[in-house]
Design a protein around this motif. Structure first.
Motif, short mmCIF file in Angstrom:
data_model
loop_
_atom_site.label_atom_id
_atom_site.label_comp_id
_atom_site.label_asym_id
_atom_site.label_seq_id
_atom_site.Cartn_x
_atom_site.Cartn_y
_atom_site.Cartn_z
N LYS A 193 0.81 -1.21 0.00
CA LYS A 193 0.00 0.00 0.00
C LYS A 193 0.85 1.25 0.00
CE LYS A 193 -4.03 -1.88 0.27
NZ LYS A 193 -4.30 -2.65 1.48
N ALA A 194 2.04 1.16 0.64
CA ALA A 194 2.77 2.40 0.89
C ALA A 194 3.65 2.79 -0.28
CB ALA A 194 3.61 2.23 2.14
N TYR A 195 4.23 1.80 -0.96
CA TYR A 195 5.16 2.14 -2.03
C TYR A 195 4.49 1.94 -3.37
CZ TYR A 195 8.63 1.58 1.64
OH TYR A 195 9.33 1.67 2.78
N GLY A 196 4.83 2.80 -4.31
CA GLY A 196 4.36 2.55 -5.67
C GLY A 196 5.21 1.48 -6.31
N THR B 351 2.27 8.18 0.14
CA THR B 351 3.11 7.12 -0.39
C THR B 351 4.54 7.39 0.02
OG1 THR B 351 3.17 8.39 -2.42
CG2 THR B 351 1.81 6.41 -2.44
N LYS B 362 -0.75 12.50 -0.26
CA LYS B 362 -1.66 12.63 -1.40
C LYS B 362 -2.57 13.81 -1.16
CE LYS B 362 -2.22 7.93 -2.84
NZ LYS B 362 -2.81 6.91 -2.06
#
Lengths: 267, 433
Positions: A193-196, B351, B362
């Motif tokens: 969820k946290a990193y792309g 993120t 975001k």
């Protein structure tokens, strides 16, 4: 000495010798025989009668159960651990005033806390914690388990994994390994969820794999949604941005109709 | 309460002599507990009453009432060991009585029985007795007794932190409509405590707040305790209690440590939190809330993170660690994992860029263009409409209020008319034959 007591002590010596030899089968057999013999004593819980040999019998029984608990850790049987620990608990709580304190008490209590943490039974973990006195909480074995739970809750997983090096005793290793596996799953979930995206080497480091192949295998088995492209692990497929959302018409109609109905009822 | 203040040794002696025939066994037992200074007065009374009445058969209720008075007197005088002996005797007597009329007095006696043992620190001894009494009360369908004894048992277990056993008892004991408001409040408070320890904070909050609301205004100590636990549960749930909660009349001093704690959690500052926890550690240990406060650390970090994520569009992880004042060996890696977990739990919307080591928040989109407001409005509308329907159903009109009351004359007139009508009908029947 009481003949029954003598027999039990002898059998216990054989049990300890078998444990030292790491002979698991003999240990289990002797342990079952010991447990059957222990039912002959009436000074043990739940009767707690006051026989002349009571103190001796209680101490002996407590030692036997402590060794049983440690044996179950060695063979990795969590159900046996739970059973033996529940049988051991009255010796620590109710009989504690009559017996001298056991040297392994805190270690076993710490082991139990760790087991509850690994099995994710956090409510029972906290209930057990309430039962401990403040002196018990200062003990390093128990403090280790408590700090582990805190780090786990906060999400500082690297602290959890580094705590593996600082175990107070070797018997904790079995549970720490299980914990490492749980932590790895958690880290995978959070990273998703946290990193792309993450480079393969970073991913390997975070998930604590020793080689790239292991990482690739893990992704193939556990995480099929992750893609691997040009040395990077992509977590989320590119989502369409600002999808035009449908108006949930059915839901709105239901709601408005119920308002109308209720308003009509108001006289 | 007014009667309690007037309870003095002479008054009690006089009452005992009046109610129970002197020389009888209960009288001797009870009188033995009272101080002996008034000996000459007692003798005087004994002489007169012996001459007056031959033998009195006291009602059992009267006897139990005497026990109760003596017990209250002893506890007020702080003679706890004597109170223990007296209460044990009374409970033994109660086991033989099986009259419903004694139930109310009996439940008060059980309460003082437990209280006298608690004040001498021997609660564990009577646990077996209380369980037996509870069984007997259930068999006899003595509902008030059942309620009181269940609460006393829960109190007993919670005193020794045996939350597991308390929960097992509570879930298996028969439940019914509460008879006494005070007992119901107590039950809600114990239930709230058990739920808090078991990490079920929503249920706990409901029970504790209900207990605090239903409690009578005079029970200040009880309400303070309820409020303390309710505040902590609300902090654990992530909501900040309003300032008015701490400013309630009479509770300001007691709730002061919790006020400072709430402040630390609201700001999200770990250092402040640690210092407040240490400063008031004695208060927290005496309230037995120490373990719960330790759990709050996680909430402090979350709040701090949320503030940071809202204020910065992009911030390096090292700065995050510094702002959160994480005092560990490897703050940056810790901060990274903590942020990752917070994102997964949905607490913040951001993120992480691992390569550059920063966190990007975001943009919160325009919320009015989504369905969110409609859903929020709907829940509020449904609540108001439900409340309206419940209120209409609960309206009670006093019976026969729309009929005017007949006065006696009107009633006589009406009866006369009815008699004439009956005669008339009877005559008509006769005529027809």
């Amino acid at each position: 000495m009481d003949p029954k007591l003598a027999e039990v002590s002898q059998l216990f010596e054989r049990f300890k010798a078998a444990c030292a030899r790491e002979d698991v089968d003999t240990c289990c057999n002797v342990l079952s025989k010991l447990k059957v013999l222990l039912t002959g004593f009436s000074s043990l819980p739940p009767l707690f009668e006051d026989t002349p040999n009571a103190i001796h019998e209680l101490t002996l029984a407590r030692d036997i159960y402590e060794h049983a608990v440690l044996l179950s850790v060695k063979i990795g049987d969590q159900d046996a651990f739970e059973r033996d620990f529940f049988q051991l608990k009255p010796y620590y709580t109710d009989a504690s005033s009559r017996l001298p304190p056991s040297s392994q008490e805190y270690m076993i209590l710490g082991l139990n806390l760790l087991r509850l943490l690994v099995q994710n039974r956090i409510a029972e973990f906290h209930t057990e914690l309430e039962l401990l006195s403040s002196t018990a909480l200062e003990n390093p074995c128990i403090k280790h388990a408590v700090e582990l739970e805190q780090s786990f809750m906060e999400g500082a997983y690297n602290r959890v994994l580094s705590a593996k090096q600082t175990v107070p005793c070797k018997t904790y290793d079995y549970f720490m390994d299980l914990l490492a596996k749980t932590v790895r799953d958690e880290i995978a979930g959070c990273s998703e969820k946290a990193y792309g995206y993450l480079s393969v080497s970073d991913a390997r480091q975070m998930l604590l794999f020793s080689s790239d192949n292991e990482l690739l295998q893990y992704i193939k088995e556990e995480q099929p949604e992750w893609e691997i492209k040009t040395g990077q692990v992509i977590f989320q497929k590119a989502k369409e941005s600002a999808s035009c959302k449908e108006i949930p018409s059915l839901q709105l109609i239901n709601q408005t109709l119920s308002y109308a109905r209720e308003l009509e009822r108001i006289v | 309460m007014a009667l309690r203040r007037k309870l003095k040794a002479q008054v009690l002696c006089a009452f005992l002599n009046f109610a129970l025939s002197p020389g009888s066994e209960p009288h001797n037992r009870l009188a033995a507990h009272l101080p002996k200074e008034d000996e000459h007065e007692m003798e005087f009374d004994t002489a007169t009453s012996v001459s007056q009445s031959p033998v009195k058969h006291p009602l059992p209720e009267l006897e139990i009432y005497c026990y109760l008075l003596v017990l209250i007197y002893l506890i007020d005088q702080k003679k706890y060991s004597e109170a223990k002996a007296c209460s044990s005797a009374s409970v033994a007597r109660l086991k033989n009585l099986n009259r419903r009329t004694v139930d109310v007095l009996a439940s008060r006696l059980y309460f003082y029985y437990s209280l006298s043992y608690e004040l001498t620190g021997d609660l564990a001894e009577i646990r077996g007795n209380l369980l037996a009494l509870h069984r007997i009360a259930t068999l006899r369908h003595d509902e008030l007794g059942q309620e009181t004894l269940l609460n006393l048992l829960l109190r007993n277990y919670l005193h020794y932190n045996l939350y597991d056993q308390a929960e097992k008892l509570r879930s298996k004991a028969p439940r019914f409509e509460a008879h006494s408001n005070q007992q119901f409040c107590r039950y809600l408070f114990y239930l709230g405590k058990i739920r808090t320890i078991q990490l079920e904070y929503t249920d706990a909050k409901e029970s504790l707040l209900q207990a605090a609301r239903k409690a009578p205004v005079a029970a200040l100590g009880f309400r303070v305790q309820c409020n303390k636990w309710a505040i902590i549960v609300r902090l654990l749930l992530g909501e900040i209690p309003e300032r008015t909660v701490f400013m309630q009349k009479g509770m300001e001093n007691a709730l002061r440590p919790y006020f400072e704690l709430t402040n630390a959690v609201r700001i999200g500052d770990l250092e402040l939190f640690k210092s407040v926890a240490e400063k008031f550690s004695t208060t927290f240990s005496s309230d037995r809330t120490h373990n719960l406060i330790v759990r709050l650390r996680h909430n402090v970090i979350r709040t701090g993170l949320r503030n940071i994520s809202i204020s910065y569009s992009r911030i390096s992880l090292a700065d995050v660690a510094k702002k959160l004042r994480l005092d560990t060996a490897n703050p940056v890696a810790d901060a990274e994992s903590i942020v990752a977990k917070a994102i997964r739990d949905g607490a913040i919307d951001a993120t992480i860029d691992h390569a550059n080591g920063w966190m990007v928040s975001k943009e919160t989109g325009d919320i009015y263009s989504t369905n969110e407001p409609q859903i929020a409005f709907n829940s509020r509308i449904a609540f108001c409409l439900n409340m309206h329907n419940d209120a209409v159903r609960a309206l009670r009109f006093p019976p026969n209020s729309h009929k005017e009351k007949e006065s006696a004359e009107k009633r006589r007139e009406r009866q006369q008319q009815e008699q004439e009508l009956a005669k008339h009908i009877a005559e008509e029947d006769d005529d027809e034959f």
